[in-house]
Scaffold this motif. Structure first.
Motif, short mmCIF file in Angstrom:
data_model
loop_
_atom_site.label_atom_id
_atom_site.label_comp_id
_atom_site.label_asym_id
_atom_site.label_seq_id
_atom_site.Cartn_x
_atom_site.Cartn_y
_atom_site.Cartn_z
N PHE A 160 36.69 23.72 -36.13
CA PHE A 160 36.07 24.22 -37.35
C PHE A 160 34.56 24.37 -37.16
O PHE A 160 33.96 25.35 -37.60
CB PHE A 160 36.37 23.28 -38.52
N ARG A 161 33.95 23.39 -36.50
CA ARG A 161 32.50 23.49 -36.27
C ARG A 161 32.18 24.71 -35.39
O ARG A 161 31.16 25.37 -35.61
CB ARG A 161 31.99 22.21 -35.61
N GLN A 162 33.01 25.00 -34.42
CA GLN A 162 32.79 26.19 -33.60
C GLN A 162 32.85 27.45 -34.46
O GLN A 162 32.02 28.35 -34.32
CB GLN A 162 33.85 26.26 -32.50
N ALA A 163 33.85 27.50 -35.35
CA ALA A 163 33.99 28.66 -36.23
C ALA A 163 32.81 28.77 -37.19
O ALA A 163 32.33 29.86 -37.50
CB ALA A 163 35.30 28.58 -37.00
N ALA A 164 32.34 27.62 -37.67
CA ALA A 164 31.19 27.62 -38.57
C ALA A 164 29.94 28.11 -37.84
O ALA A 164 29.14 28.88 -38.39
CB ALA A 164 30.96 26.23 -39.14
N SER A 165 29.76 27.69 -36.59
CA SER A 165 28.62 28.16 -35.80
C SER A 165 28.68 29.66 -35.60
O SER A 165 27.66 30.36 -35.66
CB SER A 165 28.58 27.45 -34.45
N ALA A 166 29.90 30.19 -35.38
CA ALA A 166 30.05 31.64 -35.23
C ALA A 166 29.72 32.36 -36.52
O ALA A 166 29.09 33.44 -36.51
CB ALA A 166 31.47 31.96 -34.79
N ALA A 167 30.10 31.78 -37.67
CA ALA A 167 29.79 32.39 -38.96
C ALA A 167 28.29 32.39 -39.22
O ALA A 167 27.74 33.36 -39.77
CB ALA A 167 30.54 31.67 -40.08
N VAL A 168 27.61 31.30 -38.83
CA VAL A 168 26.15 31.25 -38.97
C VAL A 168 25.51 32.31 -38.09
O VAL A 168 24.60 33.04 -38.53
CB VAL A 168 25.62 29.85 -38.62
N ALA A 169 25.99 32.43 -36.85
CA ALA A 169 25.43 33.44 -35.94
C ALA A 169 25.65 34.85 -36.47
O ALA A 169 24.79 35.73 -36.30
CB ALA A 169 26.06 33.29 -34.56
N ALA A 170 26.79 35.08 -37.15
CA ALA A 170 27.07 36.40 -37.72
C ALA A 170 26.27 36.66 -38.98
O ALA A 170 26.17 37.81 -39.43
CB ALA A 170 28.56 36.53 -38.01
N GLY A 171 25.72 35.60 -39.59
CA GLY A 171 24.91 35.76 -40.79
C GLY A 171 25.65 35.60 -42.09
O GLY A 171 25.06 35.77 -43.16
N VAL A 172 26.95 35.23 -42.05
CA VAL A 172 27.73 35.15 -43.29
C VAL A 172 27.84 33.73 -43.81
O VAL A 172 28.49 33.49 -44.84
CB VAL A 172 29.14 35.75 -43.09
N LEU A 173 27.21 32.78 -43.14
CA LEU A 173 27.15 31.40 -43.60
C LEU A 173 25.76 30.88 -43.26
O LEU A 173 25.26 31.12 -42.15
CB LEU A 173 28.22 30.55 -42.90
N LEU A 174 25.13 30.20 -44.21
CA LEU A 174 23.79 29.66 -43.97
C LEU A 174 23.90 28.28 -43.32
O LEU A 174 24.84 27.53 -43.61
CB LEU A 174 23.01 29.58 -45.27
N PRO A 175 22.96 27.91 -42.46
CA PRO A 175 23.05 26.61 -41.78
C PRO A 175 23.22 25.43 -42.73
O PRO A 175 23.95 24.49 -42.41
CB PRO A 175 21.73 26.54 -41.00
N ARG A 176 22.57 25.45 -43.87
CA ARG A 176 22.67 24.31 -44.77
C ARG A 176 24.07 24.12 -45.35
O ARG A 176 24.39 23.06 -45.88
CB ARG A 176 21.67 24.44 -45.92
N ASP A 177 24.90 25.17 -45.29
CA ASP A 177 26.25 25.08 -45.85
C ASP A 177 27.28 24.60 -44.84
O ASP A 177 28.47 24.45 -45.20
CB ASP A 177 26.66 26.44 -46.41
N VAL A 178 26.87 24.34 -43.60
CA VAL A 178 27.84 23.94 -42.59
C VAL A 178 28.40 22.55 -42.86
O VAL A 178 29.62 22.35 -42.89
CB VAL A 178 27.23 24.01 -41.18
N GLU A 179 27.54 21.56 -43.07
CA GLU A 179 28.04 20.19 -43.24
C GLU A 179 28.92 20.05 -44.49
O GLU A 179 29.97 19.40 -44.43
CB GLU A 179 26.89 19.19 -43.26
#
Length: 468
Positions: free
Chosen positions: A423-442
């Motif tokens: 899930f963390r890998q997928a979240a990192s990919a979403a952040v890199a794509a711009g569709v998720l902000l870093p603060r929303d990962v945790e």
């Protein structure tokens, strides 16, 4: 004329205000009344309001009105980012729905204005009225919007009341220096906002146009609303047999400000015939596996309803879609704000895949392929989709969630630790794509752990197949 801040009333608070204490977030909450005359519009001679969205209208007349708008703004001017978001409050429920207290607004330093611009929001539906006047006659009893035909100009007037050139005799923004104003509408309000963009924005300022520096249409079905005789909002009580809207018009391509459409797979289905390529003034995002209303949003809506109306609505179905839209919205707003302030445009995203006969293409787990990918879509513990559990109006908006069984989860991830790493890998990919902000990962990871355990618990409760 602006009056306020408004206080008092039977309840002592503005309708649909946040559940949180905005002061603890460093924000001031204040409500104001706006009154005057609003223009109505009609097609210009010889004009056709057709598919291309290049709609020509002209002022038709004026009607008196009095309405309210609710303001959230940073208490410390140094924390204001210079942007005001004006939300077209949604009235589909027969009362107003809006959410301006998301993390991007409160942590990003925006001012957020919730604008009551439609008749139903003020007066409610004729049957069982739940509008502002019925909810608190002491506070809102003299509000009046005679027709939704006036909603477009009322929206312009609210924008100018909080914009950079506003009259500061009564200043709803407490002296903040505004640089940009973004117009936002979701669902039915997005349909009305698309008409506003196509027909009203191009007009000269003295006729109501050019009040905004950019627009965001959220969960938009691809169709505008009438410019005349427009008092026909969707009423869920009468809509069970009605199909969901289908796209009918484009957003005009000759705009001088940015426009962003932020959709889920449900609205992508509706918008197939009116998809537009990204340009230097236009973006479309479509999120796979998400739908119009999520479980988390329904929980917030239900708690506000219980507080405001004193009655607990039915709890949300455990089978409805469980991927929260707010982080996706927040990422989009973050990029749009940079864009309207002269920075880079939001990153283009792949669109959801469809078959030749218009069906969503799904992977072996039932997850839509293509589209913007939040981590819940690329590291799933359930088949979340727009496919409804029930065929009533609300059910068609809420989609579904079917948790994987323990054997599937073990085959995919091994155990919870393996799942969270994926899930963390997928979240990192979403952040890199711009569709998720870093603060929303945790927060997303914490929720993912709960959803994994929920799926395992539900699997354990399933009866054992006698044949297996």
């Amino acid at each position: 004329m602006i009056q306020g801040p408004v206080t008092g009333g039977k309840h002592g608070w503005p309708f649909n205000r946040p559940l949180i204490d905005l002061a603890e977030k460093g924000y001031v909450e204040a409500e104001y009344f706006l009154s005057g005359e609003a223009a109505t519009y009609a097609p210009a001679p010889g004009a056709e309001l057709g598919r291309d969205g290049k709609w020509r209208v002209q002022p038709k007349g004026k009607v008196p009105f009095k309405t309210r708008f609710l303001v959230y703004r940073p208490a410390d001017p140094a924390k204001f980012n210079g942007t005001v978001v004006v939300c077209w409050n949604n009235v589909t429920a027969g009362y107003e729905l809006f959410l301006g207290e998301g993390p991007e607004v409160l942590e990003g330093g925006y001012a957020y204005v919730c604008a009551s611009v439609q008749r139903v929001g003020v007066h409610g539906f004729p049957e069982n009225p739940q509008g502002l006047v019925a909810w608190d006659g002491e506070r809102y009893g003299d509000l009046s919007i005679p027709t939704d035909d006036a909603s477009y100009d009322i929206f312009s007037q609210v924008a100018r009341a909080v914009g950079p050139d506003r009259d500061r005799t009564v200043d709803p923004l407490g002296g903040l220096e505004v640089r940009k104003v973004i117009g936002l509408g979701a669902s039915q309000s997005a349909g009305r906002l698309s008409t506003y963009i196509n027909a009203v924005h191009p007009l000269p300022p003295e006729q109501g146009g050019h009040a905004f520096n950019g627009y965001m249409l959220q969960i938009y079905f691809g169709s505008g609303t009438p410019i005349e005789a427009s008092d026909r909002p969707v009423n869920p009580a009468n809509a069970n047999a009605r199909p969901l809207p289908r796209g009918q018009n484009l957003i005009r391509e000759d705009l001088d400000v940015p426009v962003m459409i932020v959709n889920t797979e449900l609205e992508a289905i509706a918008c197939q015939s009116v998809r537009q390529p990204d340009t230097d003034r236009f973006r479309t995002w479509e999120a796979a596996a998400l739908t119009h209303v999520s479980y988390q949003a329904q929980l917030i809506r239900n708690e506000k309803y219980r507080r405001d109306f004193g009655v607990a609505p039915p709890p949300p179905s455990e089978q409805m879609n469980r991927i929260y839209l707010q982080p996706f919205y927040d990422a989009a707003l973050h990029h749009l704000n940079r864009w309207v302030n002269g920075g880079a445009a939001p990153p283009s995203q792949p669109l959801i895949d469809f078959t030749s006969d218009g069906k969503v293409v799904r992977d072996r787990h039932g997850i839509a392929t293509g589209g913007a990918r939040l981590p819940q879509a690329d590291a799933p513990v359930a088949m979340n989709s727009s496919t409804p559990v029930t065929d009533d109006f609300s059910g068609r908006l809420r989609g579904s969630s079917k948790p994987f069984d323990a054997a599937t989860l073990e085959a995919l991830y091994g155990d919870e630790a393996g799942y969270l790493a994926r899930f963390r890998q997928a979240a990192s990919a979403a952040v890199a794509a711009g569709v998720l902000l870093p603060r929303d990962v945790e927060p997303a990871v914490e929720e993912a752990a709960r959803e994994y355990r929920r799926a395992m618990e539900m699997s354990a409760r399933q009866p054992v197949n006698a044949a297996g």
